[in-house]
Design a protein around this motif. Structure first.
Motif, PDB file in Angstrom:
ATOM      1  N   ALA A  31      85.448   9.317  44.420  1.00 26.89           N
ATOM      2  CA  ALA A  31      86.568   9.491  45.355  1.00 26.89           C
ATOM      3  C   ALA A  31      87.846   8.885  44.780  1.00 26.89           C
ATOM      4  O   ALA A  31      88.930   9.474  44.885  1.00 26.89           O
ATOM      5  CB  ALA A  31      86.232   8.859  46.704  1.00 26.89           C
ATOM      6  N   GLY A  32      87.724   7.723  44.159  1.00 25.94           N
ATOM      7  CA  GLY A  32      88.885   7.090  43.528  1.00 25.94           C
ATOM      8  C   GLY A  32      89.429   7.918  42.379  1.00 25.94           C
ATOM      9  O   GLY A  32      90.645   8.052  42.217  1.00 25.94           O
ATOM     10  N   ALA A  33      88.530   8.484  41.576  1.00 26.21           N
ATOM     11  CA  ALA A  33      88.958   9.317  40.445  1.00 26.21           C
ATOM     12  C   ALA A  33      89.711  10.545  40.936  1.00 26.21           C
ATOM     13  O   ALA A  33      90.778  10.888  40.415  1.00 26.21           O
ATOM     14  CB  ALA A  33      87.752   9.725  39.605  1.00 26.21           C
ATOM     15  N   VAL A  34      89.179  11.206  41.959  1.00 27.64           N
ATOM     16  CA  VAL A  34      89.842  12.405  42.491  1.00 27.64           C
ATOM     17  C   VAL A  34      91.176  12.033  43.131  1.00 27.64           C
ATOM     18  O   VAL A  34      92.180  12.729  42.937  1.00 27.64           O
ATOM     19  CB  VAL A  34      88.930  13.149  43.492  1.00 27.64           C
ATOM     20  N   ALA A  35      91.223  10.925  43.863  1.00 26.82           N
ATOM     21  CA  ALA A  35      92.474  10.497  44.495  1.00 26.82           C
ATOM     22  C   ALA A  35      93.539  10.186  43.441  1.00 26.82           C
ATOM     23  O   ALA A  35      94.704  10.588  43.589  1.00 26.82           O
ATOM     24  CB  ALA A  35      92.231   9.279  45.383  1.00 26.82           C
ATOM     25  N   THR A  36      93.165   9.501  42.378  1.00 28.35           N
ATOM     26  CA  THR A  36      94.115   9.171  41.316  1.00 28.35           C
ATOM     27  C   THR A  36      94.652  10.440  40.657  1.00 28.35           C
ATOM     28  O   THR A  36      95.871  10.591  40.471  1.00 28.35           O
ATOM     29  CB  THR A  36      93.448   8.274  40.253  1.00 28.35           C
ATOM     30  N   LEU A  37      93.765  11.352  40.315  1.00 28.34           N
ATOM     31  CA  LEU A  37      94.189  12.594  39.668  1.00 28.34           C
ATOM     32  C   LEU A  37      94.998  13.483  40.604  1.00 28.34           C
ATOM     33  O   LEU A  37      95.967  14.123  40.186  1.00 28.34           O
ATOM     34  CB  LEU A  37      92.968  13.333  39.117  1.00 28.34           C
ATOM     35  N   THR A  38      94.629  13.530  41.882  1.00 32.03           N
ATOM     36  CA  THR A  38      95.386  14.320  42.859  1.00 32.03           C
ATOM     37  C   THR A  38      96.768  13.710  43.056  1.00 32.03           C
ATOM     38  O   THR A  38      97.759  14.436  43.195  1.00 32.03           O
ATOM     39  CB  THR A  38      94.622  14.414  44.199  1.00 32.03           C
ATOM     40  N   SER A  39      96.850  12.377  43.057  1.00 36.84           N
ATOM     41  CA  SER A  39      98.148  11.695  43.167  1.00 36.84           C
ATOM     42  C   SER A  39      99.058  12.077  42.006  1.00 36.84           C
ATOM     43  O   SER A  39     100.252  12.327  42.191  1.00 36.84           O
ATOM     44  CB  SER A  39      97.960  10.174  43.188  1.00 36.84           C
ATOM     45  N   GLU A  40      98.486  12.130  40.798  1.00 40.23           N
ATOM     46  CA  GLU A  40      99.275  12.515  39.633  1.00 40.23           C
ATOM     47  C   GLU A  40      99.785  13.940  39.746  1.00 40.23           C
ATOM     48  O   GLU A  40     100.910  14.241  39.372  1.00 40.23           O
ATOM     49  CB  GLU A  40      98.445  12.347  38.359  1.00 40.23           C
ATOM     50  N   LEU A  41      98.957  14.830  40.290  1.00 36.57           N
ATOM     51  CA  LEU A  41      99.373  16.222  40.456  1.00 36.57           C
ATOM     52  C   LEU A  41     100.454  16.380  41.519  1.00 36.57           C
ATOM     53  O   LEU A  41     101.376  17.178  41.364  1.00 36.57           O
ATOM     54  CB  LEU A  41      98.165  17.095  40.829  1.00 36.57           C
ATOM     55  N   SER A  42     100.334  15.636  42.610  1.00 38.30           N
ATOM     56  CA  SER A  42     101.265  15.794  43.730  1.00 38.30           C
ATOM     57  C   SER A  42     102.507  14.919  43.613  1.00 38.30           C
ATOM     58  O   SER A  42     103.506  15.180  44.280  1.00 38.30           O
ATOM     59  CB  SER A  42     100.557  15.468  45.050  1.00 38.30           C
ATOM     60  N   GLY A  43     102.430  13.887  42.796  1.00 37.74           N
ATOM     61  CA  GLY A  43     103.555  12.964  42.681  1.00 37.74           C
ATOM     62  C   GLY A  43     103.620  11.956  43.812  1.00 37.74           C
ATOM     63  O   GLY A  43     104.568  11.188  43.913  1.00 37.74           O
ATOM     64  N   ALA A  44     102.619  11.941  44.679  1.00 40.27           N
ATOM     65  CA  ALA A  44     102.567  10.998  45.801  1.00 40.27           C
ATOM     66  C   ALA A  44     101.337  10.114  45.640  1.00 40.27           C
ATOM     67  O   ALA A  44     100.300  10.559  45.167  1.00 40.27           O
ATOM     68  CB  ALA A  44     102.498  11.746  47.132  1.00 40.27           C
ATOM     69  N   SER A  45     101.444   8.882  46.064  1.00 35.90           N
ATOM     70  CA  SER A  45     100.313   7.966  45.994  1.00 35.90           C
ATOM     71  C   SER A  45      99.351   8.269  47.140  1.00 35.90           C
ATOM     72  O   SER A  45      99.731   8.218  48.307  1.00 35.90           O
ATOM     73  CB  SER A  45     100.816   6.515  46.092  1.00 35.90           C
TER      74      SER A  45
END
Length: 181
Positions: A31-45
């Protein structure tokens, strides 16, 4: 899911409720890995809890490198019914997770569902992907409802690319699958 990159891309493009990730044991905190990568894609934390990810941890088994019974069953079923070769670490676990999700009601039978096969088949030939109990094998050239048996056996990778083969029987001694089209 392996590193979580594909899952993150799908979550970013489609929304978390439309994506089911099956944890394969490759990362300690999926879950942390997906959240980190999704944050990078969206530009939002984005915190993992805020995404409400649909992740299944139940197909890892004893460890990342261990082949669990439901995974072997899923690999056999996909090869036998769909002519799709799956590897034991990623796609085999993903299909086992899909089957389990349907069984427990997380995915509704009859609803359109897409399974994304990302490849990962180098280990296919080394894995014990088929049970060795005898099965009926149709003779080559036999007429069957919906087609005839192929004149030669094909590898699991070749079977994956055929139009809609049905695997007939266990693999040959050189690891090839007999198909009927």
């Amino acid at each position: 899911m392996g590193s979580g990159g594909t899952t993150a891309g799908l979550v970013h493009a489609l929304a978390p409720q439309r994506v089911l990730g099956v944890h394969c044991g490759a990362v300690s905190d999926p879950a942390g890995a997906v959240a980190t990568l999704t944050s990078e894609l969206s530009g939002a934390s984005l915190a993992p809890d805020s995404l409400r990810l649909r992740l299944r941890p139940d197909q890892v088994g004893e460890s990342y490198g261990t082949l669990a019974g439901p995974v072997l069953a899923a690999m056999n079923r996909a090869a036998r019914t769909e002519g799709i070769a799956l590897d034991p670490v990623y796609t085999g676990r993903a299909v086992a997770g899909l089957i389990a999700a349907v069984a427990d009601g997380d995915i509704t039978p009859g609803r359109r569902t897409v399974f994304l096969h990302t490849g990962a088949c180098p280990a296919c030939s080394a894995a014990p992907t088929h049970s060795r109990r005898p099965r009926r094998t149709w003779p080559r050239g036999a007429s069957l409802p919906g087609g005839t048996c192929a004149d030669q056996a094909v590898s699991p990778q070749e079977a994956t690319h055929a139009r809609s083969p049905r695997v007939q029987g266990p693999p040959t001694s050189d690891g090839k699958l007999r198909t009927c089209t």
